[in-house]
Write an enzyme that holds these catalytic residues in place. Structure first.
Site, short mmCIF file in Angstrom:
data_model
loop_
_atom_site.label_atom_id
_atom_site.label_comp_id
_atom_site.label_asym_id
_atom_site.label_seq_id
_atom_site.Cartn_x
_atom_site.Cartn_y
_atom_site.Cartn_z
N GLU A 296 0.82 -1.20 0.00
CA GLU A 296 0.00 0.00 0.00
C GLU A 296 0.87 1.26 0.00
O GLU A 296 0.46 2.31 -0.49
CB GLU A 296 -0.94 0.00 1.22
CG GLU A 296 -2.35 0.45 0.89
CD GLU A 296 -3.35 0.15 1.99
OE1 GLU A 296 -4.20 -0.73 1.78
OE2 GLU A 296 -3.30 0.79 3.05
N HIS A 325 8.61 -26.42 2.05
CA HIS A 325 7.92 -27.53 1.41
C HIS A 325 6.78 -27.02 0.52
O HIS A 325 5.85 -27.76 0.21
CB HIS A 325 7.38 -28.49 2.48
CG HIS A 325 8.48 -29.03 3.34
ND1 HIS A 325 9.07 -30.25 3.12
CD2 HIS A 325 9.15 -28.47 4.39
CE1 HIS A 325 10.03 -30.43 4.02
NE2 HIS A 325 10.10 -29.36 4.79
N LYS A 439 -13.72 1.31 -2.92
CA LYS A 439 -14.60 1.64 -1.78
C LYS A 439 -15.84 2.38 -2.30
O LYS A 439 -16.96 2.11 -1.87
CB LYS A 439 -13.86 2.56 -0.79
CG LYS A 439 -12.92 1.84 0.13
CD LYS A 439 -12.40 2.81 1.19
CE LYS A 439 -11.28 2.21 2.01
NZ LYS A 439 -10.65 3.14 2.92
O1 PA5 Z 1 -3.42 1.50 6.01
C1 PA5 Z 1 -4.49 2.04 5.76
O2 PA5 Z 1 -4.61 3.27 5.75
C2 PA5 Z 1 -5.73 1.21 5.53
O3 PA5 Z 1 -5.43 -0.14 5.45
C3 PA5 Z 1 -6.74 1.43 6.66
O4 PA5 Z 1 -6.16 1.11 7.88
C4 PA5 Z 1 -7.99 0.58 6.44
O5 PA5 Z 1 -8.59 0.91 5.21
C5 PA5 Z 1 -9.00 0.80 7.56
O6 PA5 Z 1 -9.33 2.15 7.65
P1 PA5 Z 1 -10.04 2.74 8.92
O7 PA5 Z 1 -9.14 2.66 10.08
O8 PA5 Z 1 -10.38 4.15 8.56
O9 PA5 Z 1 -11.29 1.94 9.15
#
Ligand code: PA5
Length: 467
Positions: A296, A325, A439
């Site tokens: 990410e 394995h 989303k």
């Molecule tokens: O790393 C990130 O920003 C994302 O993975 C968020 O943590 C994830 O989308 C969850 O978001 P939130 O904490 O707003 O529910």
């Protein structure tokens, strides 16, 4: 402290085609690395820089608040359910799986020292969510809802489910619901913040300018840790001690900067896959956490200056010895498209011996009376040597043992490495625009008001020519 071994990334070890001239590369990129480290640590107090995770080791007030909340919760709950996803769950899972007894949830209350079992709900899988109700007594359950935005569909739908269950189960839900909830969310904004105020629920903050995947050492990861009896101050001590090393702007003395450079150079040299392979089941979920952190943070369409570049190494999880394995055949003989990072644990908590219980079987006697850890270490060294011999570049991060202090250092090392790799790739490692479209389409498909214009697109009804 952690120690690092980068020698198997070198031309001396894996040859000129696949190896790097390590010292020369650090020298050549000295200025870029030096300014990446300096800019990172200088930005830690800059508004909107999203690097406040660098300050998390210093929040003694948080350690105090978490400790006192955990003390007040102790003995009241048999089960802790954590609702969260992505950066709001992966760190907590990695932490509790690494540091609690491997069969924590199977221990008796007495064996757990009065601390609760733990369960993470990080998917909208009806069978799993419903199934959890079969194994917990909601009257003795605490739910920690973690969402920085407070709007994440997966987390908030699970909260809607458990609130309804509490409403049905608790004798006087108006009064008692709040005793079964604790929220971790933004200080000011979002639905969860509003709900915390309206339902009078205790809440902890995800600090400003700390993104989900860098938030483990805020209340996001440390509240579940404290509730399960872990000492929050130990994580913070680990962070502070390693910061003294990783904030050093001289790349020759900064292992996070060095490995960031080696990873990026391997990526640019046609090795787009970055494998993280802990030789430890307890650290298996650290690899899941790393996969999100690396993917990410570094998978981006545009550069900092706005050009379309579509970069990003692909992280891959493996666990030793298990995946010897499964995946190691590919690693040794497949395409030369990977760079490896091993995590080695020097000393296990248990020095359990493989007993000489089959003395009549001579083919197995070589293992008798040796430690399981000796066997695991031999398997690690053997795999690493075979990869090196097959010209597969690899690095090793070594932990003296798995405890809160070294666990914090391990994850902090990867966070700093990721931030510096982002700088070398000329991208912003702290945003995630690529997850937004999905989303929005989900909201459209679920009929959320204001998203009607996206329904056709979300169903895939728009021809590519129209995009
Ligand atoms: O790393 C990130 O920003 C994302 O993975 C968020 O943590 C994830 O989308 C969850 O978001 P939130 O904490 O707003 O529910």
């Amino acid at each position: 402290m952690l120690t690092f071994d980068f020698t198997n990334l070198s031309v001396q070890k894996v040859g000129t085609t696949h190896g790097l001239d390590l010292n020369t590369e650090v020298q050549k990129h000295h200025n870029a690395l030096e300014s990446a480290i300096r800019e990172l640590y200088e930005s830690r107090n800059t508004e909107g820089a999203w690097t406040k995770w660098l300050n998390l080791g210093k929040h003694q007030d948080l350690a105090f608040a978490l400790k006192s909340y955990a003390e007040s919760a102790k003995g009241k709950y048999d089960d802790l359910i954590v609702l969260g996803i992505g950066g709001s769950s992966l760190g907590g899972i990695a932490l509790l799986k690494a540091l609690l007894h491997p069969y924590w949830n199977n221990l008796s209350n007495e064996q757990r020292g009065g601390y609760p079992r733990f369960h993470f709900v990080d998917n909208v899988d009806a069978d799993v969510i419903q199934g959890l109700c079969d194994v917990v007594d909601l009257k003795r359950t605490l739910v920690n809802v973690i969402s920085k935005s407070g709007t994440t569909a997966e987390t908030m739908s699970a909260f809607m489910f458990f609130k309804d269950k509490f409403d049905q189960t608790l004798e006087n839900p108006e009064q008692s619901l709040r005793k079964h909830l604790v929220f971790t969310t933004d200080k000011q904004t979002g639905i969860l913040r509003e709900l915390a105020d309206r339902l009078n629920v205790t809440s902890f903050e995800v600090p400003d300018d700390v993104g989900g995947r860098f938030s483990i050492f805020s209340a996001v990861g440390l509240l579940p840790a404290a509730i399960c009896g872990l000492d929050v101050a130990e994580f913070q001590r680990g962070l502070q001690d390693l910061e003294a090393v990783l904030s050093n702007t001289n790349p020759k003395e900064n292992p996070a900067a060095q490995n960031a450079l080696y990873q990026v150079l391997n990526y640019k040299a046609g090795k787009p896959i970055s494998v993280l392979m802990p030789y430890s089941t307890r650290l298996a979920f650290v690899a899941d956490w790393y996969v999100q952190l690396w993917a990410e943070s570094l998978g981006k369409a545009t550069s900092k200056t706005g050009e379309t570049i579509n970069v990003g190494p692909t992280p891959l999880k493996a666990v030793g010895a298990t995946d010897q394995h499964s995946q190691v055949q590919l690693y040794n003989e497949g395409a030369f498209d990977k760079v490896f990072t091993f995590i080695e644990v020097e000393t296990p908590d248990n020095k359990t011996i493989i007993p000489n219980s089959l003395p009549e079987v001579s083919a197995l006697s070589y293992m008798a009376n040796k430690g399981f850890h000796e066997l695991l270490t031999a398997e690690f060294i053997a795999t690493r040597s075979s990869l090196t011999r097959n010209q597969r570049p690899n690095a090793t991060v070594r932990l003296p043992k798995i405890d809160a202090y070294h666990f914090a250092q391990l994850l902090y090392f990867f966070e700093v490495q990721t931030a510096i790799a982002g700088s070398l790739l000329n991208i912003d490692p702290f945003d995630q625009p690529g997850v937004e479209l999905g989303k929005q389409y989900t909201h459209a498909l679920m009929g959320r008001k204001g998203y009607e214009h996206l329904v056709a697109e979300a169903k895939g009804d728009v021809p590519l020519s129209a995009v």
